[in-house]
Scaffold this motif. Structure first.
Motif, PDB file in Angstrom:
ATOM      1  N   PRO A  49      -2.829   5.635 -10.676  1.00 12.63           N
ATOM      2  CA  PRO A  49      -3.651   4.945 -11.678  1.00 12.63           C
ATOM      3  C   PRO A  49      -4.437   3.775 -11.104  1.00 12.63           C
ATOM      4  CG  PRO A  49      -1.306   4.553 -12.081  1.00 12.63           C
ATOM      5  CD  PRO A  49      -1.394   5.537 -10.970  1.00 12.63           C
ATOM      6  N   ALA A  50      -3.966   3.220 -10.000  1.00  7.85           N
ATOM      7  CA  ALA A  50      -4.642   2.045  -9.450  1.00  7.85           C
ATOM      8  C   ALA A  50      -4.373   1.966  -7.960  1.00  7.85           C
ATOM      9  CB  ALA A  50      -4.121   0.783 -10.128  1.00  7.85           C
ATOM     10  N   SER A  51      -5.252   1.293  -7.270  1.00  7.90           N
ATOM     11  CA  SER A  51      -5.091   1.044  -5.846  1.00  7.90           C
ATOM     12  C   SER A  51      -3.886   0.113  -5.625  1.00  7.90           C
ATOM     13  CB  SER A  51      -6.377   0.371  -5.365  1.00  7.90           C
ATOM     14  OG  SER A  51      -6.238  -0.086  -4.067  1.00  7.90           O
ATOM     15  N   PHE A  52      -3.250   0.222  -4.473  1.00  8.01           N
ATOM     16  CA  PHE A  52      -2.102  -0.668  -4.206  1.00  8.01           C
ATOM     17  C   PHE A  52      -1.905  -0.867  -2.712  1.00  8.01           C
ATOM     18  CE2 PHE A  52      -0.410   3.605  -3.913  1.00  8.01           C
ATOM     19  CZ  PHE A  52       0.441   3.530  -2.822  1.00  8.01           C
ATOM     20  N   LEU A  53      -1.152  -1.906  -2.367  1.00  9.96           N
ATOM     21  CA  LEU A  53      -0.645  -2.099  -1.007  1.00  9.96           C
ATOM     22  C   LEU A  53       0.869  -2.061  -1.108  1.00  9.96           C
ATOM     23  CD1 LEU A  53      -2.955  -4.974   0.228  1.00  9.96           C
ATOM     24  CD2 LEU A  53      -2.630  -2.786   1.393  1.00  9.96           C
ATOM     25  N   PRO A  54       1.556  -1.407  -0.180  1.00 11.45           N
ATOM     26  CA  PRO A  54       3.021  -1.305  -0.338  1.00 11.45           C
ATOM     27  C   PRO A  54       3.747  -2.638  -0.174  1.00 11.45           C
ATOM     28  CG  PRO A  54       2.270  -0.185   1.655  1.00 11.45           C
ATOM     29  CD  PRO A  54       1.049  -0.610   0.924  1.00 11.45           C
TER      30      PRO A  54
END
Ligand SMILES: Nc1ccn([C@H]2C[C@H](O)[C@@H](COP(=O)(O)OP(=O)(O)OP(=O)(O)O)O2)c(=O)n1
Length: 343
Positions: A49-54
């Protein structure tokens, strides 16, 4: 004191032989470029649903377990829809030594097609930057912006450049300004293109197969005008005023000039190969392509406006092939050029 130098093609090839770069399938021809390696997408695309960084405590796969809403099987060609965020494992894994770091960037063709691509690593806290000593898988975050695109296993959307730290006197990076050209340079007076809304699909594998007029509206300009009003959220392809030239012993990266002042974002593809624009490699008159978008308000772009800066870095050795010499090079000696999928 420290110096940083970019790995040339022969060093990248050696890294594949010695298991520093681990491809899940044999390398494709032309995958290794003078100062970078193209990365290939693997078998699945995860819609999120959305961009992310771990972040420092999680792997990308751990994050995907909770975030993924749909999986596309890329062993067959599939459509990636506009404005949807996909996380795609790459076919290459890396095991960097303690003095090697890396940086990724979209390929020029991805930038020209307005495909937003960033690299993510396990435990990553920044996009596109891979710290020294990283050992693990690589993932691409992919968001087509202007056109839905057809991709499949092995499609290359971004590329990686390796940087070696060594002892020695620190050298200041050479830089040069990149400004926008808004003066006609050819009889057709075309100075740029605007992406058409509701155009068709772009099949990334179909080089030269798409009619440009179906996807792009040409922008012409009068010789005495010298400016262009950018409509908010439309996507434009323009060219630099400068002829660019990257020597055999260096590589360049284009950095946005100032994203808070310049509404014109030079955002996507920024790696320039050794030999790009060099006369002896057939590159006389090479321009850089600028991918431009205005946000929020209409913006008056002027001829000669400073939009980007090229930073040049030394190579570890001269690459055994230069851009435009004996390798598939689509953009050498170009003026204003759309991506290679259009005729
Ligand atoms: N904004 C940009 C970025 C790059 N380039 C030029 C300089 C690069 O040396 C050349 C090729 O870049 P890529 O390797 O990223 O391009 P592709 O892989 O898409 O094309 P090719 O098939 O020519 O390698 O394009 C450009 O004109 N404008």
């Amino acid at each position: 004191m420290m110096t940083f130098r970019i790995w040339p093609s022969q060093r990248i090839r050696q890294a594949v032989e010695t298991g520093i770069i681990i491809p899940a399938m044999p390398l494709a021809p032309d995958q290794i470029q003078p100062a970078s390696m193209d990365l290939r997408i693997a078998d699945r695309a995860y819609r999120v649903p959305a961009s992310f960084l771990p972040g420092p405590h999680r792997t990308v796969r751990e994050r995907l377990t909770s975030l993924s809403t749909h999986v596309l099987d890329l062993t067959q060609p599939r459509v990636l829809e506009r404005n949807c965020v996909h996380i795609i494992p790459l076919l290459e894994e890396i095991r960097l030594g303690p003095t090697t770091s890396a940086r990724a960037n979209p390929k020029s063709s991805s930038g020209r097609l307005d495909i937003f691509v960033r690299l993510i690593t396990d435990y990553g806290t920044a996009f596109d930057d891979i710290p020294e000593g990283y050992q693990g898988p690589l993932f691409a975050e992919v968001v087509p912006r202007s056109f839905p695109v057809i991709v499949g296993r092995g499609t290359t959307l971004n590329q990686i450049r390796f940087r070696e730290r060594g002892a020695g006197p620190a050298e200041a990076k050479r830089t040069s300004a990149v400004t926008i050209n808004l003066q006609p340079t050819s009889p057709d007076r075309i100075i740029g293109y605007r992406a058409r809304r509701a155009a068709g699909l772009v099949d990334l594998a179909a080089v030269g197969a798409h009619r440009r007029g179906d996807f792009w509206e040409p922008l012409t300009i009068e010789a005495d005008r010298g400016d262009l009003v950018l409509v908010p959220d439309e996507f434009y392809i323009l060219a630099s005023f400068e002829d660019v030239r990257v020597e055999a012993g260096e590589a360049a990266e284009m950095i946005a000039y100032d994203t808070s002042v310049g509404e014109a974002r030079v955002h996507y593809a920024g790696f320039l190969d050794p030999g790009f624009g060099l006369p002896e490699a057939g590159g006389t008159g090479s321009k850089v392509v600028l991918e431009v978008r205005s946000h929020d308000v209409p913006f008056l772009l002027e001829h000669g406006q400073h939009v980007g800066t090229l930073e040049y870095e030394p190579m570890l050795e001269r690459p055994d092939q230069l851009y435009g010499q004996g390798i598939r090079s689509n953009y050498q000696g170009q003026g204003l050029k759309l991506s290679k999928q259009f005729r």
